[in-house]
Write a protein that holds these residues in place. Structure first.
Motif, mmCIF file in Angstrom:
data_model
loop_
_atom_site.group_PDB
_atom_site.id
_atom_site.type_symbol
_atom_site.label_atom_id
_atom_site.label_comp_id
_atom_site.label_asym_id
_atom_site.label_seq_id
_atom_site.Cartn_x
_atom_site.Cartn_y
_atom_site.Cartn_z
ATOM 1 N N UNK A 209 14.366 -5.875 20.365
ATOM 2 C CA UNK A 209 14.050 -7.266 20.002
ATOM 3 C C UNK A 209 13.164 -7.293 18.760
ATOM 4 N N UNK A 210 12.159 -6.416 18.789
ATOM 5 C CA UNK A 210 11.180 -6.429 17.707
ATOM 6 C C UNK A 210 11.813 -6.069 16.360
ATOM 7 N N UNK A 211 12.772 -5.117 16.397
ATOM 8 C CA UNK A 211 13.481 -4.728 15.179
ATOM 9 C C UNK A 211 14.163 -5.925 14.547
ATOM 10 N N UNK A 212 14.632 -6.829 15.394
ATOM 11 C CA UNK A 212 15.311 -8.044 14.901
ATOM 12 C C UNK A 212 14.323 -9.186 14.646
ATOM 13 N N UNK A 213 13.017 -8.854 14.666
ATOM 14 C CA UNK A 213 11.974 -9.865 14.489
ATOM 15 C C UNK A 213 12.014 -10.947 15.559
ATOM 16 N N UNK A 214 12.502 -10.582 16.729
ATOM 17 C CA UNK A 214 12.576 -11.501 17.854
ATOM 18 C C UNK A 214 11.422 -11.156 18.800
ATOM 19 N N UNK A 215 10.474 -12.068 18.935
ATOM 20 C CA UNK A 215 9.282 -11.787 19.738
ATOM 21 C C UNK A 215 9.346 -12.446 21.115
ATOM 22 N N UNK A 216 10.572 -12.796 21.540
ATOM 23 C CA UNK A 216 10.689 -13.524 22.810
ATOM 24 C C UNK A 216 10.531 -12.597 24.026
#
Ligand SMILES: [Fe+2]
Length: 276
Positions: free
Chosen positions: A175-182
């Motif tokens: 998730x973090x790699x995709x800048x998704x912090x959910x």
């Protein structure tokens, strides 16, 4: 429960005590004071005001986020920290560490960016399932009961409900790699501690360094404060403890796997690997 220490005389005994829940406070030395000074110098290139008062600035959250991310894993901080480990008799040439992080706990509990926010109750081992993990923590600015880290000592050996059975480090990293912090950056506690729970606030000075088992339940202070807190932290794992299975008890971590890959060998930077 906090025991002041200058130097480790018997490393095996020291580890046994850590893994039983004792918390040590290493006293100041030239290396630890140099480390604090070096961190402060780096901070001042982006924010040159009083650290405890950064929350008075409108752009406090942005500055804090930038500081945390720009100062992460600084080579010079790690070199000074390694010198500290050597001078205290901890480092025996076959140990691993994770990233050296600066954390900013705002006076008011209102920010979300993990390392620039206050942190709720957790054990660090919930994220890795490695019970040989030892945490190191030190204040950079002054701390008191309102803005420091607190321990819940009774819960070192008492389980609490938590989300380790469903959390996964690789999912979080994807998730973090995709800048998704959910996806949560670590497992969460799923119950409230009793109102009268015993707490141990850490009120040590910049230059002193706290050392404790990653299995301790701890959080940021819940009190309203007038002061923002700057602190640093890093975690270590010693190969000897893995070989000897010298570790703290697993109180309540239900992760399916162990996650060693966030740890790197202090000497050659190779990742810690477990065969299974
Ligand atoms: Fe923690």
């Amino acid at each position: 429960m906090f025991e002041a220490i200058e130097k480790i005389l018997d490393l095996k005994k020291f580890k046994e005590e850590i893994f039983k829940g004792k918390i040590f406070v290493f006293q100041k030395s030239q290396f630890t004071l140099d480390l604090i000074q070096e961190i402060k110098t780096e901070i001042s290139s982006e924010y040159d005001g009083e650290l405890e008062k950064i929350h008075y600035l409108d752009e406090c959250e942005t500055i804090s986020m930038n500081l945390v991310s720009n100062l992460k894993n600084s080579k010079i901080f790690k070199e000074l920290f390694k010198s500290f480990l050597i001078e205290r008799g901890f480092y025996n040439n076959n140990s691993y560490w994770d990233q050296f992080r600066i954390r900013i706990a705002p006076a008011e509990d209102k920010f979300n960016y993990r390392e620039a926010s206050r942190i709720s109750s957790h054990r660090d081992t919930w994220g890795t399932n490695i019970h040989q993990q030892i945490n190191w923590w030190g204040p950079i600015s002054s701390v008191d009961e309102t803005n420091t880290m607190i321990f819940y000592p009774e819960f070192f050996s008492k389980p609490v409900k938590n989300s380790t059975s469903t959390w996964d480090l690789n999912t979080y990293l994807d998730h973090r790699k995709r800048n998704d912090f959910s996806y949560p950056s670590a497992p969460q506690m799923l119950e409230e501690l009793p109102e009268q729970v015993k707490i141990l606030p850490v009120t040590i000075q910049p230059g002193e360094i706290l050392c404790f088992s990653g299995c301790h339940l701890h959080s940021s202070s819940k009190q309203k404060s007038e002061k923002t807190r700057f602190s640093f932290e890093i975690r270590t794992i010693c190969q000897q403890d893995l070989d000897d299975k010298s570790q703290a008890p697993n109180t309540d971590c239900d992760l399916k796997w162990q996650f060693p890959k966030i740890f790197r060998n202090i000497n050659d930077n190779s990742p810690l690997k477990f065969t299974r």
